[in-house]
Every structure is written in C-alpha cells, then in structure tokens.
Design a protein around this motif. Structure first.
Motif, PDB file in Angstrom:
ATOM      1  N   ALA A   1      43.659  38.857  35.440  1.00  0.00           N
ATOM      2  CA  ALA A   1      42.223  38.925  35.160  1.00  0.00           C
ATOM      3  C   ALA A   1      41.639  37.537  34.945  1.00  0.00           C
ATOM      4  CB  ALA A   1      41.969  39.810  33.937  1.00  0.00           C
ATOM      5  N   LYS A   2      42.340  36.690  34.214  1.00  0.00           N
ATOM      6  CA  LYS A   2      41.856  35.322  33.998  1.00  0.00           C
ATOM      7  C   LYS A   2      41.674  34.594  35.324  1.00  0.00           C
ATOM      8  CE  LYS A   2      44.302  34.708  29.588  1.00  0.00           C
ATOM      9  NZ  LYS A   2      45.379  33.946  28.917  1.00  0.00           N
ATOM     10  N   GLU A   3      42.691  34.651  36.151  1.00  0.00           N
ATOM     11  CA  GLU A   3      42.656  33.905  37.409  1.00  0.00           C
ATOM     12  C   GLU A   3      41.573  34.418  38.348  1.00  0.00           C
ATOM     13  OE1 GLU A   3      45.527  33.178  41.329  1.00  0.00           O
ATOM     14  OE2 GLU A   3      46.322  34.154  39.523  1.00  0.00           O
ATOM     15  N   ILE A   4      41.501  35.749  38.510  1.00  0.00           N
ATOM     16  CA  ILE A   4      40.575  36.321  39.487  1.00  0.00           C
ATOM     17  C   ILE A   4      39.125  36.112  39.060  1.00  0.00           C
ATOM     18  CG2 ILE A   4      39.818  38.454  40.586  1.00  0.00           C
ATOM     19  CD1 ILE A   4      42.717  39.449  40.328  1.00  0.00           C
ATOM     20  N   VAL A   5      38.813  36.387  37.793  1.00  0.00           N
ATOM     21  CA  VAL A   5      37.429  36.299  37.327  1.00  0.00           C
ATOM     22  C   VAL A   5      36.917  34.866  37.413  1.00  0.00           C
ATOM     23  CG1 VAL A   5      35.937  36.528  35.305  1.00  0.00           C
ATOM     24  CG2 VAL A   5      37.558  38.343  35.864  1.00  0.00           C
ATOM     25  N   VAL A   6      37.686  33.924  36.918  1.00  0.00           N
ATOM     26  CA  VAL A   6      37.236  32.526  36.937  1.00  0.00           C
ATOM     27  C   VAL A   6      37.070  32.038  38.365  1.00  0.00           C
ATOM     28  CG1 VAL A   6      37.872  30.154  36.359  1.00  0.00           C
ATOM     29  CG2 VAL A   6      38.201  31.975  34.672  1.00  0.00           C
ATOM     30  N   ARG A   7      38.050  32.311  39.220  1.00  0.00           N
ATOM     31  CA  ARG A   7      37.963  31.833  40.594  1.00  0.00           C
ATOM     32  C   ARG A   7      36.805  32.474  41.336  1.00  0.00           C
ATOM     33  NH1 ARG A   7      42.527  33.663  42.620  1.00  0.00           N
ATOM     34  NH2 ARG A   7      41.629  35.300  43.917  1.00  0.00           N
ATOM     35  N   ALA A   8      36.644  33.795  41.174  1.00  0.00           N
ATOM     36  CA  ALA A   8      35.587  34.509  41.901  1.00  0.00           C
ATOM     37  C   ALA A   8      34.202  34.036  41.478  1.00  0.00           C
ATOM     38  CB  ALA A   8      35.729  36.018  41.676  1.00  0.00           C
ATOM     39  N   VAL A   9      33.974  33.921  40.170  1.00  0.00           N
ATOM     40  CA  VAL A   9      32.663  33.511  39.678  1.00  0.00           C
ATOM     41  C   VAL A   9      32.378  32.058  40.036  1.00  0.00           C
ATOM     42  CG1 VAL A   9      31.237  33.195  37.623  1.00  0.00           C
ATOM     43  CG2 VAL A   9      32.693  35.215  37.822  1.00  0.00           C
ATOM     44  N   ARG A  10      33.370  31.201  39.895  1.00  0.00           N
ATOM     45  CA  ARG A  10      33.169  29.781  40.214  1.00  0.00           C
ATOM     46  C   ARG A  10      32.805  29.593  41.687  1.00  0.00           C
ATOM     47  NH1 ARG A  10      37.984  27.418  38.737  1.00  0.00           N
ATOM     48  NH2 ARG A  10      37.181  26.496  36.816  1.00  0.00           N
ATOM     49  N   GLU A  11      33.576  30.200  42.576  1.00  0.00           N
ATOM     50  CA  GLU A  11      33.301  30.027  44.005  1.00  0.00           C
ATOM     51  C   GLU A  11      31.971  30.657  44.393  1.00  0.00           C
ATOM     52  OE1 GLU A  11      35.037  28.077  45.951  1.00  0.00           O
ATOM     53  OE2 GLU A  11      36.262  27.643  44.181  1.00  0.00           O
ATOM     54  N   PHE A  12      31.621  31.773  43.767  1.00  0.00           N
ATOM     55  CA  PHE A  12      30.353  32.419  44.072  1.00  0.00           C
ATOM     56  C   PHE A  12      29.178  31.529  43.677  1.00  0.00           C
ATOM     57  CE2 PHE A  12      26.822  35.147  42.604  1.00  0.00           C
ATOM     58  CZ  PHE A  12      26.503  35.762  43.802  1.00  0.00           C
ATOM     59  N   LEU A  13      29.234  30.942  42.489  1.00  0.00           N
ATOM     60  CA  LEU A  13      28.141  30.103  42.017  1.00  0.00           C
ATOM     61  C   LEU A  13      28.065  28.786  42.785  1.00  0.00           C
ATOM     62  CD1 LEU A  13      28.386  30.669  38.155  1.00  0.00           C
ATOM     63  CD2 LEU A  13      26.825  31.738  39.782  1.00  0.00           C
ATOM     64  N   ARG A  14      29.187  28.342  43.324  1.00  0.00           N
ATOM     65  CA  ARG A  14      29.186  27.102  44.108  1.00  0.00           C
ATOM     66  C   ARG A  14      28.516  27.286  45.463  1.00  0.00           C
ATOM     67  NH1 ARG A  14      35.326  24.683  43.332  1.00  0.00           N
ATOM     68  NH2 ARG A  14      34.989  23.664  41.306  1.00  0.00           N
TER      69      ARG A  14
ATOM     70  N   LEU B   1      38.712  32.220  27.974  1.00  0.00           N
ATOM     71  CA  LEU B   1      39.613  33.269  28.473  1.00  0.00           C
ATOM     72  C   LEU B   1      41.064  32.885  28.219  1.00  0.00           C
ATOM     73  CD1 LEU B   1      37.973  34.341  31.858  1.00  0.00           C
ATOM     74  CD2 LEU B   1      38.037  35.618  29.721  1.00  0.00           C
ATOM     75  N   ASN B   2      41.400  31.627  28.432  1.00  0.00           N
ATOM     76  CA  ASN B   2      42.769  31.176  28.182  1.00  0.00           C
ATOM     77  C   ASN B   2      43.140  31.291  26.713  1.00  0.00           C
ATOM     78  OD1 ASN B   2      43.452  30.518  30.850  1.00  0.00           O
ATOM     79  ND2 ASN B   2      42.531  28.483  30.687  1.00  0.00           N
TER      80      ASN B   2
ATOM     81  N   PHE C   1      35.532  42.981  26.878  1.00  0.00           N
ATOM     82  CA  PHE C   1      35.617  41.638  26.306  1.00  0.00           C
ATOM     83  C   PHE C   1      35.320  40.583  27.366  1.00  0.00           C
ATOM     84  CE2 PHE C   1      38.133  37.837  25.245  1.00  0.00           C
ATOM     85  CZ  PHE C   1      37.616  37.535  24.001  1.00  0.00           C
ATOM     86  N   VAL C   2      35.906  40.731  28.542  1.00  0.00           N
ATOM     87  CA  VAL C   2      35.684  39.762  29.621  1.00  0.00           C
ATOM     88  C   VAL C   2      34.242  39.837  30.120  1.00  0.00           C
ATOM     89  CG1 VAL C   2      36.343  39.124  31.966  1.00  0.00           C
ATOM     90  CG2 VAL C   2      38.098  39.719  30.301  1.00  0.00           C
TER      91      VAL C   2
ATOM     92  N   ARG D   1      31.582  40.662  28.417  1.00  0.00           N
ATOM     93  CA  ARG D   1      30.735  39.971  27.432  1.00  0.00           C
ATOM     94  C   ARG D   1      30.896  38.463  27.534  1.00  0.00           C
ATOM     95  NH1 ARG D   1      32.869  43.933  23.949  1.00  0.00           N
ATOM     96  NH2 ARG D   1      34.164  42.342  22.945  1.00  0.00           N
ATOM     97  N   MET D   2      32.125  38.022  27.769  1.00  0.00           N
ATOM     98  CA  MET D   2      32.367  36.587  27.852  1.00  0.00           C
ATOM     99  C   MET D   2      31.711  35.982  29.091  1.00  0.00           C
ATOM    100  SD  MET D   2      35.993  34.637  27.223  1.00  0.00           S
ATOM    101  CE  MET D   2      36.059  35.308  25.560  1.00  0.00           C
ATOM    102  N   VAL D   3      31.736  36.701  30.200  1.00  0.00           N
ATOM    103  CA  VAL D   3      31.050  36.228  31.400  1.00  0.00           C
ATOM    104  C   VAL D   3      29.560  36.060  31.117  1.00  0.00           C
ATOM    105  CG1 VAL D   3      30.362  36.855  33.742  1.00  0.00           C
ATOM    106  CG2 VAL D   3      32.737  37.130  33.034  1.00  0.00           C
ATOM    107  N   ALA D   4      28.957  37.072  30.475  1.00  0.00           N
ATOM    108  CA  ALA D   4      27.525  37.007  30.159  1.00  0.00           C
ATOM    109  C   ALA D   4      27.217  35.825  29.237  1.00  0.00           C
ATOM    110  CB  ALA D   4      27.075  38.315  29.515  1.00  0.00           C
TER     111      ALA D   4
END
Length: 401
Positions: free
Chosen positions: A145-158, A135-136, A180-181, A183-186
């Motif tokens: 979008a970079k900050e929210i998606v990475v933080r949200a997914v990381r904390e959720f999976l943790r 993403l960076n 694009f984001v 697809r990248m998450v998937a």
C-alpha cells in the motif's frame, strides 16, 4: 477580520520589516554619512537626511507592495500594473526579500486565513514527500500500500495533462489501514485535509441507504461531483464501504473516471477517486497465510503475484457494486491496493502510536496487554488480528489513571 483592518495591520508590519530589512542589509551608516554631531541633538545632519530618505523609500515601496497585493488578493487595481512596475525605480537599498518573491509570500500568507480566489486551488499543497514520510512512520505492515499509493499519486500529479482521473481501489479486512491512508492522502494534498471543499467523502449505507431512491441519489451524486470539480480542478472523492454501493451509482459516475473525450465543459482529468472496500480481503489473507506457512516474510509478497488473484475474486458473480458494474470490465481502476492482515507485532505498533498521540507514557508490558485484548485468526495459528488495529485507541483507556 475585515480586509481593510487586516490590510492596515499588514501595512504597519510590512513597513517595519522593510525598514529593519533595509537597515540590517546596510549595516551601520558609513562614517562619511554621519557627519558632525549637531549641538543639542544626538543625530548628525547627514545621518538624519539618510534616515529620512530611507523612510521615504519605505513608504514608496510599501505603496507598490499594497497595490500589488490588492491585485493578487482582491483583483482590484490591476490595470497598468506591469507598466508601473517597469517604470518605478527600485529602492536604493537591499532587502532580504524584494519584488515578486516578497509579494507572493505575503499574499500566500493572507490566503492561509481564508478563501482568496474564486476556486479552492490556492489551498492545495500536494506534499508528496510528507505523505511518503508519514506512511513510512505510521502505516504498519503494508509495504504494498505504501509503495503503490505514493508512486501512483506522485506520477499522477507530475503529469501536466493526464488522460483520465486517477482511480485507486483499496481492498482488505477492516482495520488494516484503508481509511487511515485515505485521510492521510487528503491531509497531504490539501491544506484543510478532509475539511477541504476539494474533498468529498461518501459512505454507502449512510449517503445512499434506500434502493428505492436510487435515481435521486444518482442525480445528487453526479451534481456533487460536477460542482466540486468546478470549484476545485484537483478534487478528491472517497467512497467508503464501496462494496455496498449500488451498481447503478458506480455506473452513473463512470464518465467522471473515463478517458477525457473533450465533449463536456468540465474537465475531470485531475480528479482522484478512492474506493475503500472489504472485498478481496479473503484472497489477500490467504496469500499472506501461505507465505507465512512457507516460512517466507510478508515483504516478499509482490503486486504481480497478488493482483491477478485479487481481480478474479472481484469479478466473481456476487451481489455487490464492483462485480456488477463496468468499472473492472472497462479497466477504469488504475491500481488495486491490497492491505495485508496485521500480525501481533503490528498491533503493538498501533498501540504505541495511540499512546504517543495522547502524550501518554507506555511500556512493553502495556503494549503486549493491548495486543492480547484483540482476537486473532485462524483458529489454529492465531496469526492475524481479526479487527486489524481498529479499536486499539479505545483499549488504551484501560491504562488511564
């Protein structure tokens, strides 16, 4: 390839690796083991006996490995496995990888060729570090979008036991990076990306075109979500053009996103829902334009400043699924993810990525020419690309020989 043939080939490869590993870890045989050279033969008797014993150890250990592998992959021959492991003596020589570590790597390698378990969970990778890095590097002009998606997914999976499924709602103009984001998450959560059986993509006008069939659509959608979660506990559901979804469809899937009440047999708490929508784009663009006119950089735009205005636009009475559903009213959406309008230099970066993706050389003049092909708004400032980066990859076809 059938399991038997694959097993035979893996067996041969494993034996060779074990033998080489044993020899490599031992080094050359000690002088006292070599003994005198037997007449007419290149090997001494002691060395011959040492190698013979080592080959026997390879065979014995390999048999244990394949019994364990069959248990892990095909769930056969698992009875008494723990007792056998405890009673079986270990090899008399060291290996680079032995026991559980070696077997786990070997079975994981086999699983990479196909389905190796009853669910698809074995093909989940959850590479958050790679997601953040890509993403960076590849998502331009979208610091929020970079900050929210990475933080949200990381904390959720943790979280070992989340209260509910993760629900993210992407908002912004077309071409700003929402698909694009997604697809990248998937691709970073699942080994097979969008092709994974854990991932389902729904496009509103394609999958649910006729309102008269809405009851049928609701039943099908609920079944598809339920079946996917039973197959893969961590499932990803992407709804493109979410603003065009009929409100009854969103209300039908609301229970999958609500807090878990432990009444049903299927647990949806580890699921992720992504809603991609053009709604809110006008508000996001107005904020970005106000910052530009005030001489402030877009990176100063914060979520605290933008979220309330975005919510207000989404709650305005309109003929769209979000406004007429209870998703907003019941706070089922965990994060609103704004995608800012893209400027001229962002379009140039997208053009550069398109050239690199095709392995084509490029120049600054070529990037400028691609960017100038795009339409920019508003009429006075001509600041934002009306299409974002959409169609940029097609426009570089003009530069092909």
């Amino acid at each position: 390839m059938c399991p038997g043939r694959l097993l035979a080939r893996l067996g041969l490869a494993c034996c060779l690796l074990l033998l080489l590993g044993g020899l490599g870890s031992q080094g050359t045989l000690r002088e006292e083991e070599q003994g005198p050279v037997v007449e007419g033969g290149p090997w001494g008797r002691a060395r011959y006996e040492a190698v013979r014993k080592q080959l026997g150890a390879v065979g014995a250990l390999s048999k244990q490995y394949w019994q364990y592998l069959a248990c892990k992959v095909w769930q056969k021959g698992c009875e008494g496995e723990e007792e056998e492991e405890e009673s079986s003596p270990g090899p008399g020589w060291s290996l680079p990888l032995v026991g559980q570590d070696y077997l786990e790597i070997l079975s994981a390698w086999y699983c990479s060729f196909g389905k190796c378990c009853k669910t698809e969970d074995c093909r989940i990778v959850n590479n958050i570090t790679g997601l953040e890095a890509d993403l960076n590097a590849q998502l331009h002009g979208q610091h929020l979008a970079k900050e929210i998606v990475v933080r949200a997914v990381r904390e959720f999976l943790r979280s070992p036991q989340p209260e509910k499924a993760l629900v993210l709602s992407f908002h912004g103009w077309s071409g700003t990076g929402k698909n694009f984001v997604a697809r990248m998450v998937a691709s970073h959560l699942y080994q097979d990306g969008l092709k994974s059986k854990c991932v389902r993509v729904f496009i509103s006008l394609f999958h649910f075109p006729q309102h008269k069939y809405m009851d049928s659509y609701k039943a099908q959608l609920k079944k598809q979500i339920s079946d996917t979660v039973q197959l893969c506990k961590q499932a990803l559901f992407i709804f493109d053009e979410a603003e065009k979804l009929h409100f009854s469809l969103l209300d039908a899937i609301k229970p999958f996103m609500a807090r878990y009440d432990n009444k049903g047999q299927v647990d949806y708490r580890r699921s992720i829902f992504l809603f991609l929508s053009n709604l809110g784009g006008n508000t996001i663009n107005e904020v970005a334009l106000d910052f530009w006119r005030a001489g402030r950089v877009r990176e100063e735009i914060s979520m605290e400043f933008l979220e309330q205005r975005l919510r207000l636009e989404l709650l305005e009475p309109a003929e769209n699924g979000h406004a007429r559903s209870h998703l907003l009213e019941e706070n089922l959406i965990d994060f609103f993810v704004p995608f800012l309008p893209l400027e001229y230099h962002h379009v140039k970066l997208c053009a550069r990525d398109a050239f690199l993706a095709r392995g084509l050389p490029y120049s600054e003049a070529a990037l400028d020419e691609v960017a100038r092909m795009m339409v920019f708004v508003p009429k006075e400032e001509k600041l934002f690309s009306a299409q974002g980066c959409k169609s940029v990859s097609q426009r570089i076809n003009y530069f092909l020989p």
